[in-house]
Scaffold this motif. Structure first.
Motif, mmCIF file in Angstrom:
data_model
loop_
_atom_site.group_PDB
_atom_site.id
_atom_site.type_symbol
_atom_site.label_atom_id
_atom_site.label_comp_id
_atom_site.label_asym_id
_atom_site.label_seq_id
_atom_site.Cartn_x
_atom_site.Cartn_y
_atom_site.Cartn_z
ATOM 1 N N LEU A 1 0.866 -1.177 0.000
ATOM 2 C CA LEU A 1 0.000 0.000 0.000
ATOM 3 C C LEU A 1 0.900 1.223 0.000
ATOM 4 C CD1 LEU A 1 -2.501 1.749 0.291
ATOM 5 C CD2 LEU A 1 -2.556 1.154 2.740
ATOM 6 N N ARG A 2 0.836 1.999 -1.080
ATOM 7 C CA ARG A 2 1.624 3.231 -1.177
ATOM 8 C C ARG A 2 0.693 4.423 -1.003
ATOM 9 N NH1 ARG A 2 3.488 6.223 -6.117
ATOM 10 N NH2 ARG A 2 4.786 7.850 -5.247
ATOM 11 N N LEU A 3 1.026 5.278 -0.062
ATOM 12 C CA LEU A 3 0.259 6.488 0.211
ATOM 13 C C LEU A 3 0.940 7.657 -0.491
ATOM 14 C CD1 LEU A 3 -0.267 5.847 4.022
ATOM 15 C CD2 LEU A 3 -1.842 5.293 2.152
ATOM 16 N N VAL A 4 0.157 8.464 -1.213
ATOM 17 C CA VAL A 4 0.722 9.526 -2.055
ATOM 18 C C VAL A 4 0.063 10.872 -1.731
ATOM 19 C CG1 VAL A 4 1.061 10.293 -4.440
ATOM 20 C CG2 VAL A 4 1.113 7.863 -3.911
ATOM 21 N N ASN A 5 0.899 11.901 -1.560
ATOM 22 C CA ASN A 5 0.436 13.286 -1.397
ATOM 23 C C ASN A 5 -0.579 13.464 -0.268
ATOM 24 O OD1 ASN A 5 2.050 14.105 -3.586
ATOM 25 N ND2 ASN A 5 0.423 13.595 -5.035
ATOM 26 N N LEU A 6 -0.278 12.882 0.880
ATOM 27 C CA LEU A 6 -1.180 12.966 2.017
ATOM 28 C C LEU A 6 -0.462 13.592 3.207
ATOM 29 C CD1 LEU A 6 -2.651 9.353 1.819
ATOM 30 C CD2 LEU A 6 -3.782 11.451 1.093
ATOM 31 N N SER A 7 -1.172 14.414 3.968
ATOM 32 C CA SER A 7 -0.615 14.930 5.219
ATOM 33 C C SER A 7 -0.519 13.765 6.200
ATOM 34 C CB SER A 7 -1.520 16.023 5.794
ATOM 35 O OG SER A 7 -2.745 15.452 6.241
ATOM 36 N N THR A 8 0.188 13.982 7.285
ATOM 37 C CA THR A 8 0.331 12.927 8.291
ATOM 38 C C THR A 8 -1.035 12.472 8.800
ATOM 39 O OG1 THR A 8 2.469 13.833 8.923
ATOM 40 C CG2 THR A 8 1.419 12.339 10.485
ATOM 41 N N LYS A 9 -1.915 13.395 9.069
ATOM 42 C CA LYS A 9 -3.263 13.052 9.547
ATOM 43 C C LYS A 9 -4.029 12.271 8.483
ATOM 44 C CE LYS A 9 -7.484 15.070 11.396
ATOM 45 N NZ LYS A 9 -8.173 16.300 11.792
ATOM 46 N N GLU A 10 -3.949 12.713 7.239
ATOM 47 C CA GLU A 10 -4.639 12.018 6.148
ATOM 48 C C GLU A 10 -4.083 10.615 5.932
ATOM 49 O OE1 GLU A 10 -5.732 15.914 3.389
ATOM 50 O OE2 GLU A 10 -3.798 14.906 3.117
ATOM 51 N N GLN A 11 -2.778 10.433 6.133
ATOM 52 C CA GLN A 11 -2.161 9.118 5.935
ATOM 53 C C GLN A 11 -2.834 8.055 6.792
ATOM 54 O OE1 GLN A 11 2.049 9.482 6.681
ATOM 55 N NE2 GLN A 11 2.303 10.983 5.040
ATOM 56 N N SER A 12 -3.047 8.365 8.057
ATOM 57 C CA SER A 12 -3.653 7.367 8.937
ATOM 58 C C SER A 12 -5.098 7.079 8.557
ATOM 59 C CB SER A 12 -3.555 7.795 10.400
ATOM 60 O OG SER A 12 -4.221 9.024 10.608
#
Length: 96
Positions: free
Chosen positions: A49-60
């Motif tokens: 799972l690759r997370l792209v262009n997300l703030s730390t809060k959005e990542q979770s």
């Protein structure tokens, strides 16, 4: 959950991916290099799972949503790229 940042030293991307595979874990990352290892080099994995262009809060938030919605796809070996408003799924290659 295992965070590679807790390890005493960075073993490198190949060993991180191999460890996740040996332990039957989905690898969650911000780094596209893991997908390249899986696709171009054929390194085995249990889902990425690759997370792209997300703030730390959005990542979770996005991480939890994607793991809930696409758990089966990930465990079958898919590579999922998730942004705030978009999810792309690359199904696993046929495994021999």
């Amino acid at each position: 959950m295992v965070w590679s940042g807790d390890w005493p030293k960075d073993p490198g991307d190949e060993e991180i991916l191999a460890t996740a595979y040996r332990e039957g874990r989905i690898l969650v990352t911000l780094d596209k290099d893991f997908g390249e290892l899986a696709i171009l080099r054929g390194n085995p994995h249990c889902g990425i799972l690759r997370l792209v262009n997300l703030s730390t809060k959005e990542q979770s938030i996005v991480c939890l949503q994607v793991l809930q919605l696409y758990r089966d796809e990930l465990f079958s070996g898919a590579i999922v790229t998730a942004e705030l408003d978009r999810v792309r799924i690359r199904p696993p290659e046929n495994r021999a």
